[in-house]
Design a protein around this motif. Structure first.
Motif, PDB file in Angstrom:
ATOM      1  N   TYR A 118      -7.982 -13.712 -25.599  1.00 30.55           N
ATOM      2  CA  TYR A 118      -6.627 -13.551 -26.120  1.00 30.55           C
ATOM      3  C   TYR A 118      -6.396 -12.103 -26.521  1.00 30.55           C
ATOM      4  O   TYR A 118      -7.331 -11.348 -26.823  1.00 30.55           O
ATOM      5  CB  TYR A 118      -6.401 -14.478 -27.329  1.00 30.55           C
ATOM      6  CG  TYR A 118      -7.338 -14.204 -28.478  1.00 30.55           C
ATOM      7  CD1 TYR A 118      -6.977 -13.363 -29.525  1.00 30.55           C
ATOM      8  CD2 TYR A 118      -8.609 -14.769 -28.509  1.00 30.55           C
ATOM      9  CE1 TYR A 118      -7.856 -13.097 -30.566  1.00 30.55           C
ATOM     10  CE2 TYR A 118      -9.489 -14.505 -29.537  1.00 30.55           C
ATOM     11  CZ  TYR A 118      -9.111 -13.675 -30.569  1.00 30.55           C
ATOM     12  OH  TYR A 118      -9.978 -13.394 -31.590  1.00 30.55           O
TER      13      TYR A 118
ATOM     14  N   THR B 235      -1.032 -16.887 -20.126  1.00 30.70           N
ATOM     15  CA  THR B 235       0.264 -16.918 -20.796  1.00 30.70           C
ATOM     16  C   THR B 235       0.833 -15.500 -20.848  1.00 30.70           C
ATOM     17  O   THR B 235       0.095 -14.527 -20.954  1.00 30.70           O
ATOM     18  CB  THR B 235       0.152 -17.492 -22.219  1.00 30.70           C
ATOM     19  OG1 THR B 235      -0.521 -16.567 -23.071  1.00 30.70           O
ATOM     20  CG2 THR B 235      -0.573 -18.826 -22.225  1.00 30.70           C
TER      21      THR B 235
ATOM     22  N   ILE C 140      -2.248 -23.249 -28.527  1.00 29.64           N
ATOM     23  CA  ILE C 140      -3.217 -22.933 -27.466  1.00 29.64           C
ATOM     24  C   ILE C 140      -4.624 -23.344 -27.899  1.00 29.64           C
ATOM     25  O   ILE C 140      -5.376 -23.966 -27.134  1.00 29.64           O
ATOM     26  CB  ILE C 140      -3.167 -21.432 -27.114  1.00 29.64           C
ATOM     27  CG1 ILE C 140      -1.845 -21.078 -26.422  1.00 29.64           C
ATOM     28  CG2 ILE C 140      -4.361 -21.038 -26.234  1.00 29.64           C
ATOM     29  CD1 ILE C 140      -1.667 -21.678 -25.048  1.00 29.64           C
TER      30      ILE C 140
ATOM     31  N   ASN D 120      -4.720 -15.859 -23.256  1.00 31.51           N
ATOM     32  CA  ASN D 120      -3.451 -15.892 -23.985  1.00 31.51           C
ATOM     33  C   ASN D 120      -2.957 -14.471 -24.260  1.00 31.51           C
ATOM     34  O   ASN D 120      -3.453 -13.790 -25.148  1.00 31.51           O
ATOM     35  CB  ASN D 120      -3.606 -16.642 -25.308  1.00 31.51           C
ATOM     36  CG  ASN D 120      -2.272 -16.781 -26.016  1.00 31.51           C
ATOM     37  OD1 ASN D 120      -1.335 -17.351 -25.465  1.00 31.51           O
ATOM     38  ND2 ASN D 120      -2.167 -16.238 -27.208  1.00 31.51           N
TER      39      ASN D 120
END
Length: 353
Positions: A139, A6, A125, A97
């Motif tokens: 992340y 992402t 997510i 992420n």
């Protein structure tokens, strides 16, 4: 490996997607392409990945014209319906992420954007990983979580309970949310606290781009806290190399975790926190001097007071990275800045004097 990344129109996400694609992974990129800063730079990053502006539509999965194993979809992370459909159809092996509403100072002006993107979006997510069997999640966190802590270098075991911006608070919340899902659902969750990332395709709201733009265009630069600041500037290539190592090595429960004296960076769940920084803080005035040398032009400096939400210094302890992966960011500031200035001249069409 099939990986969801992402934030691929963003600075770090673009570089990570490119690295993964070039080593042969299958990458699905996600970004909402918001206008927090110039969307032309975001589309330029996507174009490098073979995703072209005139084809991008909301919630439409596109194939890359450059990388056969790359697809992209423009979507907000707070759109849980589209995110769930994407997870259901694509069956990811891993998720990274990096999408977030960035910027410490902007969080003072538009706090709701941070909750929607960084908290609600991250929850979506986590839920999608739980519901669709993804057991490998990393992340982006941030060095800003260290807040009022003045004990340096910052260690991942330090308490991070005193953030001084909402941006930092949302990143701290991501770490706690991730631990919950690691504990409850056995999802390997690794948080990465990035330290002042710079380099090619960098964000225009960060010091390297702000300073370079001002120097090239004969405008004064703002030097906050009268120059009495230091940052652990970390080159983008080093950041990406660290992320790749984490993707390839999902977090495991630690046999060193002591529930009577808990270290917040490890757990008896598959959970881990790492700093990724250069482990070599640079004084702000020395950074400016290095940039001046690379550009070949002196900056006009306006010395100003400290900004709200900012900290005087950052300094990453990266012993965890070294111990677990044998890895330490090591690109010198001089080398990184030279590469950044070379890209800046080419991208913005600035001629050598």
């Amino acid at each position: 490996m099939k990986i969801l990344v992402t934030g691929t129109a963003g600075f770090i996400g673009y570089h990570l997607a490119k690295k993964l694609l070039e080593r042969g992974d299958e990458v699905v990129g996600v970004d909402n392409i918001n206008d927090y800063y110039d969307v032309n730079l975001k589309y330029a990053r996507l174009a490098e990945l073979g995703i072209h502006k005139n084809e991008v539509k909301d919630n439409k999965l596109l194939g890359s014209t450059t990388y056969p194993k790359h697809q992209f979809i423009k979507v907000n992370l707070d759109d849980s319906e589209t995110i769930n459909k994407l997870f259901e159809s694509e069956k990811f092996d891993a998720v990274c992420n990096l999408a977030a509403q960035a910027g410490v100072r902007y969080s003072l002006e538009n706090p709701h954007a941070y909750i929607q993107s960084n908290v609600v979006g991250f929850l979506n997510i986590l839920e999608a990983c739980r519901n669709y069997g993804v057991k490998n999640l990393c992340y982006a966190s941030s060095s800003s979580v260290y807040g009022l802590n003045k004990s340096q270098p910052f260690k991942t075991s330090d308490h991070t309970d005193h953030p001084i911006s909402l941006y930092a608070a949302t990143k701290k919340s991501n770490e706690m949310m991730a631990h919950t899902y690691a504990h409850l659902y056995n999802i390997s969750c690794t948080g990465l606290r990035f330290f002042t990332v710079y380099g090619e395709m960098g964000r225009p709201d960060m010091a390297p781009m702000l300073f370079a733009d001002a120097i090239f265009n004969d405008r004064p630069i703002k030097v906050f806290n009268h120059g009495n600041m230091s940052r652990d500037f970390t080159y983008i290539g080093d950041i990406v190399d660290g992320i790749v190592k984490v993707i390839d090595n999902p977090a495991k429960p630690s046999d060193k975790f002591d529930a009577n004296n808990p270290d917040s960076s490890i757990s008896n769940a598959p959970y881990r926190i790492y700093n990724i920084g250069n482990n070599s803080p640079v004084q702000l005035l020395d950074f400016i001097k290095t940039l001046e040398i690379a550009i070949g032009k002196e900056a006009v400096q306006n010395f100003m007071d400290m900004q709200d939400g900012d900290v005087v210094s950052t300094y990453a302890d990266v012993s965890d990275l070294i111990n677990d992966f044998g890895y330490k960011p090591d690109t010198s500031l001089e080398v990184g800045i030279e590469r950044f200035v070379k890209w800046y001249r080419e991208f913005y069409g600035v001629k050598n004097d």
